[in-house]
Design a protein around this motif. Structure first.
Motif, short mmCIF file in Angstrom:
data_model
loop_
_atom_site.label_atom_id
_atom_site.label_comp_id
_atom_site.label_asym_id
_atom_site.label_seq_id
_atom_site.Cartn_x
_atom_site.Cartn_y
_atom_site.Cartn_z
N ALA A 169 0.84 -1.21 0.00
CA ALA A 169 0.00 0.00 0.00
C ALA A 169 0.87 1.26 0.00
O ALA A 169 0.54 2.26 -0.66
CB ALA A 169 -0.92 -0.01 1.21
N MET A 170 1.99 1.21 0.71
CA MET A 170 2.87 2.39 0.74
C MET A 170 3.51 2.64 -0.63
O MET A 170 3.74 3.78 -1.01
CB MET A 170 3.95 2.22 1.81
N ARG A 171 3.79 1.55 -1.35
CA ARG A 171 4.34 1.71 -2.71
C ARG A 171 3.27 2.26 -3.64
O ARG A 171 3.52 3.14 -4.46
CB ARG A 171 4.85 0.37 -3.24
N LYS A 172 2.04 1.78 -3.48
CA LYS A 172 0.95 2.20 -4.39
C LYS A 172 0.49 3.64 -4.10
O LYS A 172 0.05 4.35 -4.99
CB LYS A 172 -0.22 1.23 -4.23
N TYR A 173 0.60 4.04 -2.83
CA TYR A 173 0.14 5.38 -2.42
C TYR A 173 1.31 6.15 -1.78
O TYR A 173 1.35 6.33 -0.55
CB TYR A 173 -1.01 5.28 -1.41
N PRO A 174 2.26 6.60 -2.61
CA PRO A 174 3.47 7.23 -2.03
C PRO A 174 3.17 8.51 -1.24
O PRO A 174 3.96 8.91 -0.40
CB PRO A 174 4.35 7.50 -3.25
N ASP A 175 2.04 9.16 -1.54
CA ASP A 175 1.72 10.40 -0.83
C ASP A 175 0.94 10.18 0.46
O ASP A 175 0.68 11.12 1.21
CB ASP A 175 0.89 11.33 -1.75
N ALA A 176 0.54 8.95 0.71
CA ALA A 176 -0.29 8.69 1.90
C ALA A 176 0.54 8.86 3.18
O ALA A 176 1.66 8.36 3.26
CB ALA A 176 -0.87 7.28 1.84
N PRO A 177 -0.01 9.54 4.18
CA PRO A 177 0.71 9.75 5.44
C PRO A 177 0.46 8.66 6.47
O PRO A 177 0.97 8.74 7.59
CB PRO A 177 0.11 11.07 5.94
N ALA A 178 -0.32 7.65 6.09
CA ALA A 178 -0.72 6.62 7.06
C ALA A 178 -1.30 5.43 6.31
O ALA A 178 -1.58 5.52 5.10
CB ALA A 178 -1.78 7.20 8.01
N ILE A 179 -1.48 4.34 7.03
CA ILE A 179 -2.16 3.16 6.47
C ILE A 179 -3.24 2.75 7.47
O ILE A 179 -2.96 2.52 8.65
CB ILE A 179 -1.18 1.97 6.28
N LEU A 180 -4.48 2.70 6.99
CA LEU A 180 -5.58 2.19 7.82
C LEU A 180 -5.66 0.68 7.68
O LEU A 180 -5.43 0.14 6.58
CB LEU A 180 -6.91 2.80 7.34
N VAL A 181 -5.96 0.00 8.78
CA VAL A 181 -6.12 -1.46 8.75
C VAL A 181 -7.57 -1.75 9.15
O VAL A 181 -7.99 -1.41 10.27
CB VAL A 181 -5.14 -2.16 9.71
N ARG A 182 -8.31 -2.35 8.21
CA ARG A 182 -9.74 -2.56 8.45
C ARG A 182 -9.97 -3.38 9.72
O ARG A 182 -9.30 -4.37 9.96
CB ARG A 182 -10.37 -3.28 7.24
N ARG A 183 -10.91 -2.93 10.52
CA ARG A 183 -11.30 -3.60 11.78
C ARG A 183 -10.14 -3.70 12.77
O ARG A 183 -10.10 -4.60 13.60
CB ARG A 183 -11.85 -5.02 11.50
N HIS A 184 -9.15 -2.82 12.65
CA HIS A 184 -7.98 -2.93 13.53
C HIS A 184 -7.47 -1.57 14.00
O HIS A 184 -7.43 -1.29 15.20
CB HIS A 184 -6.88 -3.69 12.76
N GLY A 185 -7.10 -0.66 13.09
CA GLY A 185 -6.55 0.63 13.53
C GLY A 185 -5.78 1.32 12.42
O GLY A 185 -6.16 1.22 11.25
N VAL A 186 -4.70 1.99 12.79
CA VAL A 186 -3.97 2.79 11.81
C VAL A 186 -2.49 2.85 12.17
O VAL A 186 -2.13 2.77 13.36
CB VAL A 186 -4.58 4.22 11.72
N TYR A 187 -1.65 2.95 11.16
CA TYR A 187 -0.21 3.23 11.33
C TYR A 187 0.05 4.62 10.76
O TYR A 187 -0.33 4.91 9.63
CB TYR A 187 0.65 2.19 10.59
N VAL A 188 0.68 5.49 11.55
CA VAL A 188 0.98 6.87 11.16
C VAL A 188 2.46 7.12 11.47
O VAL A 188 2.94 6.71 12.53
CB VAL A 188 0.15 7.88 11.99
N TRP A 189 3.16 7.77 10.58
CA TRP A 189 4.58 8.03 10.82
C TRP A 189 4.91 9.50 10.56
O TRP A 189 4.09 10.26 10.04
CB TRP A 189 5.44 7.12 9.92
#
Ligand SMILES: CSCCC(=O)C(=O)COP(=O)(O)O
Ligand SMILES: [Zn+2]
Length: 310
Positions: free
Chosen positions: A255-275
């Motif tokens: 997902a980070m490769r596909k969305y280079p501008d994204a500031p985070a990754i959401l994980v369905r039914r779990h939470g989020v990673y933000v850096w």
């Protein structure tokens, strides 16, 4: 689950942890708990290598992937004992306490890792994150002999004295942020705002998009670049959850490769990673995003569009 003692370090504590004072390294020379490290890929720690008195391979039930043993734990206590309140080993416990109050790291899940030059600081796995102390922090060299993927070996610089502790299961996910975005810190939350948003967006939603919100301006392109503008559209990919945290590693990287501008990754039914570049930037971005996630859940419930100003 390992029992993390109260931060007050009460003398009546029944904790199974050594009740080590925060800024006084243990001085008992008879204490021979082995510190388990693989220092062969960390030339910066040449000094530490000279302190190795005996290099004997011993089975370590809690960390079978670790290969070398140093017989003096105290030698590397300085990696986590500091008078500087902003030292990562002091900041991680403090931030976890703050995040606990926000409902981001309750029930042992979630956390934060900080990278300072070639040192990565990590909390233990499966413990009450709001009760961890600096001496519970793991220190890994950023230069690893292999990427710390699920089931792979990790090179360690410092393992807490309390055996049975294992580094956070989020380690390879934090590593994605460090290696793919050169981030200085990565936060994982189990915020209900993030989780509910992934549910409201539905199973088919590959990403969350939002625009025309003031708080978007607190978020950086790719998490580490320039800040977004009011009229920019924020887009955050959503990946599917897995049975084990570490198994999210490849999905997050993809997902980070596909969305280079994204500031985070959401994980369905779990939470989020933000850096972010630093723990301060990771924290403020996590706050802006959590605000936006909450706002989005309310807007979706009210059938308001998330993108545009109509
Ligand atoms: C109830 S927590 C389930 C595991 C999880 O989602 C998680 O983030 C675990 O992180 P840890 O640092 O405790 O390994
Ligand atoms: Zn988690």
């Amino acid at each position: 689950m390992p029992n993390i003692p109260p931060t007050s370090q009460s003398s009546t504590s029944t904790s199974s942890f050594p009740d080590t004072p925060l800024r006084t390294p243990p001085s008992d020379p008879s204490s021979s708990s082995p510190l388990i490290v693989d220092v062969s890929h960390a030339p910066v720690f040449a000094d530490a290598i000279t302190q190795v008195k005996e290099e004997t391979e011993v089975p370590v039930a809690s960390a079978p992937h670790i290969t070398a043993v140093v017989d003096s734990l105290e030698d590397l206590e300085h990696l986590v004992l500091s008078d500087d309140p902003e030292h990562p080993a002091n900041m991680i416990p403090e931030l976890c306490r703050e995040f606990y109050k926000l409902g981001w790291v309750t029930g042992t899940g979630g956390g934060i890792s900080i990278r300072l030059n070639d040192h990565v600081f990590l909390a233990p796995s499966g413990v009450q994150k709001e009760r961890i102390l600096p001496e519970h922090i793991f220190v890994l060299p950023f230069s690893q002999s292999s990427i710390p993927r699920p089931g792979s070996k990790r090179d360690m610089l410092r393992i807490p004295k309390k055996l049975g502790l294992k580094e956070s299961a989020c380690t390879p996910l934090f590593w994605n942020a460090f290696t793919m975005r050169n981030a200085g810190a990565c936060i994982h939350t189990h915020s209900q705002h993030a989780v509910l948003l992934t549910l409201l967006l539905g199973k088919k939603a590959e990403s969350f998009k939002m625009s025309h919100q003031e708080m978007i301006k607190g978020v950086r392109i790719g998490g580490v670049g320039k800040t977004l503008r009011f009229f920019d559209t924020l887009e955050i990919p959503i990946i599917e959850n897995t049975a084990d945290e570490e198994d999210l590693t490849d999905g997050m990287a993809e997902a980070m490769r596909k969305y280079p501008d994204a500031p985070a990754i959401l994980v369905r039914r779990h939470g989020v990673y933000v850096w972010g570049n630093t723990w301060e930037q990771a924290k403020t971005q996590a706050e802006c995003l959590d605000y936006l996630f909450e706002m989005a859940t309310k807007m979706l419930s009210l059938h308001l569009p998330l993108v545009g100003d109509n």
